[in-house]
Design a protein around this motif. Structure first.
Motif, mmCIF file in Angstrom:
data_model
loop_
_atom_site.group_PDB
_atom_site.id
_atom_site.type_symbol
_atom_site.label_atom_id
_atom_site.label_comp_id
_atom_site.label_asym_id
_atom_site.label_seq_id
_atom_site.Cartn_x
_atom_site.Cartn_y
_atom_site.Cartn_z
ATOM 1 N N GLU A 1 0.845 -1.748 0.043
ATOM 2 C CA GLU A 1 -0.343 0.096 -0.122
ATOM 3 C C GLU A 1 0.623 1.326 0.094
ATOM 4 O O GLU A 1 0.572 1.899 -0.259
ATOM 5 C CB GLU A 1 -1.016 -0.280 1.389
ATOM 6 N N GLU A 2 2.402 0.821 0.490
ATOM 7 C CA GLU A 2 2.687 2.598 0.852
ATOM 8 C C GLU A 2 3.480 2.737 -1.018
ATOM 9 O O GLU A 2 4.071 3.910 -1.137
ATOM 10 C CB GLU A 2 3.749 1.754 1.365
ATOM 11 N N ALA A 3 3.564 1.826 -1.584
ATOM 12 C CA ALA A 3 3.559 1.862 -3.388
ATOM 13 C C ALA A 3 2.568 2.649 -3.898
ATOM 14 O O ALA A 3 3.289 2.517 -5.480
ATOM 15 C CB ALA A 3 4.120 1.206 -3.600
ATOM 16 N N VAL A 4 1.148 2.476 -4.162
ATOM 17 C CA VAL A 4 0.831 2.344 -4.580
ATOM 18 C C VAL A 4 0.119 3.928 -5.326
ATOM 19 O O VAL A 4 -0.416 4.408 -6.780
ATOM 20 C CB VAL A 4 -0.865 2.646 -4.029
ATOM 21 N N LYS A 5 1.352 5.110 -4.114
ATOM 22 C CA LYS A 5 1.932 6.743 -5.412
ATOM 23 C C LYS A 5 2.238 6.492 -6.442
ATOM 24 O O LYS A 5 2.214 7.274 -7.936
ATOM 25 C CB LYS A 5 2.247 7.498 -4.971
ATOM 26 N N LEU A 6 2.807 5.137 -6.779
ATOM 27 C CA LEU A 6 3.531 5.251 -7.937
ATOM 28 C C LEU A 6 1.869 4.961 -9.078
ATOM 29 O O LEU A 6 1.936 5.207 -10.853
ATOM 30 C CB LEU A 6 4.242 3.579 -8.071
ATOM 31 N N ALA A 7 1.107 4.075 -8.995
ATOM 32 C CA ALA A 7 0.241 3.660 -9.703
ATOM 33 C C ALA A 7 -0.698 5.201 -10.484
ATOM 34 O O ALA A 7 -1.102 5.152 -11.237
ATOM 35 C CB ALA A 7 -1.040 2.750 -9.205
ATOM 36 N N GLU A 8 -0.929 6.233 -9.101
ATOM 37 C CA GLU A 8 -1.686 7.475 -9.962
ATOM 38 C C GLU A 8 -0.903 8.262 -11.074
ATOM 39 O O GLU A 8 -1.121 8.764 -11.953
ATOM 40 C CB GLU A 8 -1.137 8.391 -8.404
ATOM 41 N N LYS A 9 0.685 8.049 -10.611
ATOM 42 C CA LYS A 9 1.355 8.771 -12.291
ATOM 43 C C LYS A 9 0.832 7.927 -13.087
ATOM 44 O O LYS A 9 1.108 7.916 -14.153
ATOM 45 C CB LYS A 9 2.931 8.559 -12.051
ATOM 46 N N ARG A 10 0.884 5.936 -12.844
ATOM 47 C CA ARG A 10 0.385 5.080 -14.315
ATOM 48 C C ARG A 10 -1.030 5.829 -14.561
ATOM 49 O O ARG A 10 -0.836 6.361 -15.865
ATOM 50 C CB ARG A 10 0.437 3.824 -13.863
ATOM 51 N N LEU A 11 -2.149 5.933 -14.381
ATOM 52 C CA LEU A 11 -2.906 6.374 -14.302
ATOM 53 C C LEU A 11 -2.979 8.052 -14.833
ATOM 54 O O LEU A 11 -3.762 7.175 -15.993
ATOM 55 C CB LEU A 11 -3.795 6.520 -13.287
ATOM 56 N N VAL A 12 -2.045 8.367 -14.160
ATOM 57 C CA VAL A 12 -2.105 9.611 -15.310
ATOM 58 C C VAL A 12 -1.870 9.657 -16.807
ATOM 59 O O VAL A 12 -2.443 9.826 -17.623
ATOM 60 C CB VAL A 12 -1.057 10.617 -14.786
ATOM 61 N N LEU A 13 -0.242 8.423 -16.889
ATOM 62 C CA LEU A 13 -0.217 9.048 -17.994
ATOM 63 C C LEU A 13 -1.152 7.986 -19.645
ATOM 64 O O LEU A 13 -1.029 8.755 -20.156
ATOM 65 C CB LEU A 13 1.176 8.100 -18.127
ATOM 66 N N ILE A 14 -1.802 6.566 -18.945
ATOM 67 C CA ILE A 14 -2.017 6.312 -19.707
ATOM 68 C C ILE A 14 -4.063 6.985 -20.024
ATOM 69 O O ILE A 14 -3.526 6.475 -21.071
ATOM 70 C CB ILE A 14 -2.872 4.748 -19.300
ATOM 71 N N ASN A 15 -3.807 7.761 -19.173
ATOM 72 C CA ASN A 15 -5.373 8.529 -19.638
ATOM 73 C C ASN A 15 -4.642 10.004 -20.916
ATOM 74 O O ASN A 15 -6.263 10.360 -21.636
ATOM 75 C CB ASN A 15 -6.102 9.645 -18.116
ATOM 76 N N LYS A 16 -3.669 10.160 -20.701
ATOM 77 C CA LYS A 16 -3.160 11.085 -21.467
ATOM 78 C C LYS A 16 -3.031 10.719 -22.782
ATOM 79 O O LYS A 16 -3.562 11.398 -23.985
ATOM 80 C CB LYS A 16 -2.336 12.230 -21.292
ATOM 81 N N ALA A 17 -2.375 10.019 -22.572
ATOM 82 C CA ALA A 17 -2.191 8.487 -24.078
ATOM 83 C C ALA A 17 -3.530 8.435 -24.993
ATOM 84 O O ALA A 17 -3.124 8.924 -25.879
ATOM 85 C CB ALA A 17 -1.710 7.427 -23.634
ATOM 86 N N TRP A 18 -4.460 8.112 -24.004
ATOM 87 C CA TRP A 18 -6.198 7.669 -24.795
ATOM 88 C C TRP A 18 -6.624 8.771 -25.114
ATOM 89 O O TRP A 18 -7.062 9.175 -26.373
ATOM 90 C CB TRP A 18 -6.795 7.186 -23.989
ATOM 91 N N GLU A 19 -6.705 10.113 -24.466
ATOM 92 C CA GLU A 19 -7.123 11.475 -24.614
ATOM 93 C C GLU A 19 -6.082 11.912 -26.046
ATOM 94 O O GLU A 19 -6.870 12.548 -26.801
ATOM 95 C CB GLU A 19 -6.337 12.377 -23.325
ATOM 96 N N ASP A 20 -5.331 11.682 -26.133
ATOM 97 C CA ASP A 20 -4.349 12.044 -27.559
ATOM 98 C C ASP A 20 -4.205 11.095 -28.463
ATOM 99 O O ASP A 20 -5.037 11.722 -30.037
ATOM 100 C CB ASP A 20 -2.441 11.897 -27.165
ATOM 101 N N ILE A 21 -4.502 9.968 -28.579
ATOM 102 C CA ILE A 21 -5.162 8.620 -29.629
ATOM 103 C C ILE A 21 -6.728 9.415 -29.887
ATOM 104 O O ILE A 21 -7.174 9.525 -31.003
ATOM 105 C CB ILE A 21 -5.031 7.281 -28.833
#
Length: 226
Positions: free
Chosen positions: A201-221
């Protein structure tokens, strides 16, 4: 008990002269996989930080971006980092033990590699030695070239940031296929799923950055297709 206190218990064997790599051999139980995940990221991250010949403040601070480390737990986190830097065992021996531990969870190894990429670019540069290091670890983990390209596209400043690469998609896929892949990535990035496959649980903040990146990629596409 915090993840760092559990790590302190796992490292207690080192008082008997065992190397850090030997600790992984004792962390096979499912409940301890979050401990193994954390030690793996810090230990391999410490080895990688030396790959370019210099451990920078940025690289050390990157652990705080990947993990939530409270002041009371700093000593235990620092102990893992320093042990890995001083251990004569090569990083490949660490990687092989980690790969064996998570041989049934390729997605967990992918999560771990993502943490290493995050640390590699923490100082603003991505050195050739770090790229070589990560390629070797990725090979040991059984990652495909496409998976490695996806992580480079997400995190490395001078990489090709093609949104299809970021999603692990290809331009010849239909929009519906890419949308389905994006939705699955969003589901897989949910904290509950990450914790279930070994990420603490102490590392899930890493997932927050991943989510930002994949959402932006989908928006770009989506904009390109409009």
């Amino acid at each position: 008990m915090s993840i760092w206190q559990r790590i302190a218990e796992a490292l207690s064997a080192l008082a008997n002269g065992e190397g850090l790599a030997a600790v992984f051999d004792k962390l096979w139980a499912e409940p301890e996989r979050s401990v193994a995940f954390t030690i793996a990221v810090i230990a391999l991250g410490a080895k990688m930080a030396k790959a370019d010949g210099l451990v920078t403040k940025g690289e050390v601070a990157a652990f705080r971006e990947v993990f939530t480390i409270h002041e009371a737990d700093e000593a235990n986190a620092a102990r893992v980092f320093n042990l890995a830097r001083q251990d004569v065992a090569g990083f490949d021996s660490y990687a092989q033990k980690i790969a064996a531990m998570f041989d049934d969870r390729h997605d967990t190894l992918f999560d771990l590699m993502e943490g290493l990429f995050h640390i590699a670019v923490a100082d603003g540069d991505y050195h050739e030695a770090e790229d070589d290091f990560l390629h070797i670890v990725a090979d040991i983990f059984g990652m495909t070239k496409a998976e490695f390209r996806t992580l480079r596209a997400r995190y490395v400043p001078d990489a090709d940031h093609d949104p299809y690469f970021i999603l692990g998609a290809t331009p010849d896929m239909s929009r519906d296929e890419v949308r389905a892949l994006w939705r699955e990535l969003v589901r897989e990035t949910h904290p509950d799923r990450l914790v279930a496959r070994g990420m603490p649980e102490e590392a899930v903040k890493l997932a927050e950055k991943r989510l930002v990146l994949i959402n932006k990629a989908w928006e770009d596409i989506s904009r390109q297709a409009a």
